[in-house]
Design a protein around this motif. Structure first.
Motif, PDB file in Angstrom:
ATOM      1  N   LEU A 101      51.613  67.240 -14.068  1.00 21.54           N
ATOM      2  CA  LEU A 101      50.573  68.041 -15.120  1.00 21.54           C
ATOM      3  C   LEU A 101      51.019  69.148 -15.357  1.00 21.54           C
ATOM      4  O   LEU A 101      51.677  70.148 -14.836  1.00 21.54           O
ATOM      5  N   LYS A 102      50.949  69.462 -16.863  1.00 15.78           N
ATOM      6  CA  LYS A 102      51.444  70.355 -17.517  1.00 15.78           C
ATOM      7  C   LYS A 102      50.511  71.355 -18.344  1.00 15.78           C
ATOM      8  O   LYS A 102      49.583  70.782 -18.845  1.00 15.78           O
ATOM      9  N   PHE A 103      50.479  72.522 -18.013  1.00 13.31           N
ATOM     10  CA  PHE A 103      49.335  73.419 -18.475  1.00 13.31           C
ATOM     11  C   PHE A 103      50.022  74.563 -19.155  1.00 13.31           C
ATOM     12  O   PHE A 103      51.091  75.208 -18.715  1.00 13.31           O
ATOM     13  N   TYR A 113      44.319  84.926 -10.867  1.00 14.32           N
ATOM     14  CA  TYR A 113      43.841  83.538 -10.285  1.00 14.32           C
ATOM     15  C   TYR A 113      44.452  82.324 -10.619  1.00 14.32           C
ATOM     16  O   TYR A 113      44.818  81.246 -10.000  1.00 14.32           O
ATOM     17  N   TYR A 114      44.942  82.445 -11.876  1.00 16.02           N
ATOM     18  CA  TYR A 114      45.796  81.189 -12.592  1.00 16.02           C
ATOM     19  C   TYR A 114      46.996  80.934 -11.904  1.00 16.02           C
ATOM     20  O   TYR A 114      47.412  79.985 -11.278  1.00 16.02           O
ATOM     21  N   ALA A 115      47.619  81.925 -11.851  1.00 16.14           N
ATOM     22  CA  ALA A 115      49.134  82.216 -11.082  1.00 16.14           C
ATOM     23  C   ALA A 115      48.733  81.519  -9.620  1.00 16.14           C
ATOM     24  O   ALA A 115      49.842  80.893  -9.032  1.00 16.14           O
ATOM     25  N   ARG A 116      47.955  82.087  -9.111  1.00 10.41           N
ATOM     26  CA  ARG A 116      47.853  82.071  -7.659  1.00 10.41           C
ATOM     27  C   ARG A 116      47.489  80.333  -7.446  1.00 10.41           C
ATOM     28  O   ARG A 116      47.821  79.599  -6.505  1.00 10.41           O
ATOM     29  N   ALA A 117      46.579  79.758  -8.365  1.00 12.66           N
ATOM     30  CA  ALA A 117      46.310  78.365  -7.949  1.00 12.66           C
ATOM     31  C   ALA A 117      47.487  77.413  -8.302  1.00 12.66           C
ATOM     32  O   ALA A 117      47.866  76.486  -7.840  1.00 12.66           O
ATOM     33  N   ILE A 118      48.643  77.819  -9.364  1.00 14.01           N
ATOM     34  CA  ILE A 118      49.819  77.253  -9.330  1.00 14.01           C
ATOM     35  C   ILE A 118      50.480  77.327  -8.093  1.00 14.01           C
ATOM     36  O   ILE A 118      51.187  76.198  -7.739  1.00 14.01           O
ATOM     37  N   SER A 119      50.615  78.376  -7.654  1.00 13.76           N
ATOM     38  CA  SER A 119      51.516  78.930  -6.531  1.00 13.76           C
ATOM     39  C   SER A 119      50.849  77.924  -5.165  1.00 13.76           C
ATOM     40  O   SER A 119      51.831  77.379  -4.518  1.00 13.76           O
ATOM     41  N   GLN A 120      49.442  77.845  -5.271  1.00 11.37           N
ATOM     42  CA  GLN A 120      49.053  77.152  -3.980  1.00 11.37           C
ATOM     43  C   GLN A 120      49.197  75.629  -4.334  1.00 11.37           C
ATOM     44  O   GLN A 120      49.496  75.005  -3.120  1.00 11.37           O
ATOM     45  N   ALA A 121      49.539  75.259  -5.464  1.00  9.54           N
ATOM     46  CA  ALA A 121      49.779  73.681  -5.522  1.00  9.54           C
ATOM     47  C   ALA A 121      51.549  73.580  -5.531  1.00  9.54           C
ATOM     48  O   ALA A 121      51.802  72.499  -6.056  1.00  9.54           O
ATOM     49  N   ASN A 122      51.981  74.528  -5.136  1.00  9.08           N
ATOM     50  CA  ASN A 122      53.464  74.242  -5.153  1.00  9.08           C
ATOM     51  C   ASN A 122      54.074  74.067  -6.521  1.00  9.08           C
ATOM     52  O   ASN A 122      55.157  73.244  -6.686  1.00  9.08           O
ATOM     53  N   SER A 130      53.313  79.236 -19.113  1.00  9.25           N
ATOM     54  CA  SER A 130      53.156  77.732 -18.750  1.00  9.25           C
ATOM     55  C   SER A 130      53.522  77.214 -17.537  1.00  9.25           C
ATOM     56  O   SER A 130      54.345  78.054 -16.829  1.00  9.25           O
ATOM     57  N   SER A 131      53.002  76.055 -17.153  1.00 11.27           N
ATOM     58  CA  SER A 131      53.275  75.736 -15.535  1.00 11.27           C
ATOM     59  C   SER A 131      53.484  74.195 -15.577  1.00 11.27           C
ATOM     60  O   SER A 131      52.854  73.501 -16.397  1.00 11.27           O
ATOM     61  N   GLU A 132      53.938  73.638 -14.537  1.00  8.09           N
ATOM     62  CA  GLU A 132      54.030  72.196 -14.162  1.00  8.09           C
ATOM     63  C   GLU A 132      53.702  72.015 -12.509  1.00  8.09           C
ATOM     64  O   GLU A 132      54.239  72.858 -11.885  1.00  8.09           O
ATOM     65  N   VAL A 133      52.771  71.036 -12.267  1.00 11.00           N
ATOM     66  CA  VAL A 133      52.273  70.665 -11.010  1.00 11.00           C
ATOM     67  C   VAL A 133      52.421  69.355 -10.584  1.00 11.00           C
ATOM     68  O   VAL A 133      52.128  68.475 -11.692  1.00 11.00           O
ATOM     69  N   VAL A 134      53.186  68.842  -9.684  1.00 13.81           N
ATOM     70  CA  VAL A 134      53.577  67.728  -9.363  1.00 13.81           C
ATOM     71  C   VAL A 134      52.517  66.995  -8.313  1.00 13.81           C
ATOM     72  O   VAL A 134      51.987  67.599  -7.365  1.00 13.81           O
ATOM     73  N   ARG A 135      51.723  65.804  -8.691  1.00 20.01           N
ATOM     74  CA  ARG A 135      50.760  65.343  -7.972  1.00 20.01           C
ATOM     75  C   ARG A 135      51.334  63.649  -7.498  1.00 20.01           C
ATOM     76  O   ARG A 135      51.390  62.930  -8.515  1.00 20.01           O
ATOM     77  N   ASN A 136      51.415  63.270  -6.264  1.00 27.31           N
ATOM     78  CA  ASN A 136      51.717  61.912  -6.151  1.00 27.31           C
ATOM     79  C   ASN A 136      50.330  61.160  -5.702  1.00 27.31           C
ATOM     80  O   ASN A 136      49.844  61.288  -4.828  1.00 27.31           O
ATOM     81  N   ILE A 137      49.696  60.046  -6.443  1.00 26.33           N
ATOM     82  CA  ILE A 137      48.956  59.520  -6.111  1.00 26.33           C
ATOM     83  C   ILE A 137      49.271  58.503  -5.132  1.00 26.33           C
ATOM     84  O   ILE A 137      50.086  57.926  -4.960  1.00 26.33           O
TER      85      ILE A 137
END
Length: 204
Positions: A101-103, A113-122, A130-137
């Motif tokens: 997921l690219k934001f 709160y934005y940076a915290r959400a990204i950090s909590q999602a590793n 800008s940020s990237e979050v990996v999710r494995n379905i």
């Protein structure tokens, strides 16, 4: 010591296997055979019977090897048929992919709160926010009609789909995504009150 090592060296030299060689003809034969096989699958994807074509499409995406999967995804995402595109996206989600997921925040300076959400999602947060979050379905929940991922002992919903619209849960809200011309899911995501442009690549 010499009496021990010398015979051993000779024995190893005489028993070592000869390196195998591959001829150009063998390589061409393998390539031609593979191309013929992939073309046969492509022909089935173009079957005039839409039900047969969709069945092959889903099978290749969910169970095919890397080449078969890429071919089917490209075929489906580039189609002008909205039903085929939607079926392709659903099949991709059913295959249990790893989604990135690219934001890109709309505001020049999103709050903490934005940076915290990204950090909590590793996730990974760049200097430009800008940020990237990996999710494995991990699977699909029939009751909630959503694809979920594992987070410790929990299995939160990640994605839902209605028609061609895919909804993604991140932060404290759901964002809506649709396919763009590049074969990406594109939309907007509110991340703890910070609106961000968002994209998810579906090509491998």
């Amino acid at each position: 010591m010499r009496l021990f090592f010398a015979p051993l060296a000779i024995l190893l030299a005489t028993t070592s296997p000869v390196a195998a060689q591959v001829t150009l003809e063998e390589a061409d034969e393998v390539m031609n055979s593979r191309n013929t096989e992939l073309q046969a699958f492509q022909d089935r994807l173009n079957d005039p019977d839409p039900e047969k074509a969709l069945s092959v499409l889903k099978l290749l995406i969910v169970k095919g090897d890397a080449d078969q999967r890429r071919m089917a995804i490209r075929h489906g995402l580039q189609s002008t048929d909205s039903a085929l595109r939607a079926t392709t996206v659903r099949a991709i989600l059913d295959s249990g992919p790893t989604l990135v997921l690219k934001f890109d925040p709309v505001a020049d300076e999103p709050d903490g709160y934005y940076a915290r959400a990204i950090s909590q999602a590793n996730g990974i947060l760049a200097e430009d926010d800008s940020s990237e979050v990996v999710r494995n379905i991990s699977g699909y929940d029939e009751e909630q009609e959503c694809w979920f991922y594992k987070s410790g002992a929990y299995t939160p919903c990640l994605a839902m789909m209605r028609g061609e619209v895919v909804s993604i849960s991140f932060g404290d809200s759901w964002g809506n995504y649709t396919l763009n011309e590049k074969g990406e899911l594109e939309g907007q995501q509110s991340i703890n009150g910070n609106l961000a442009k968002a994209a998810i690549e579906l090509y491998e």
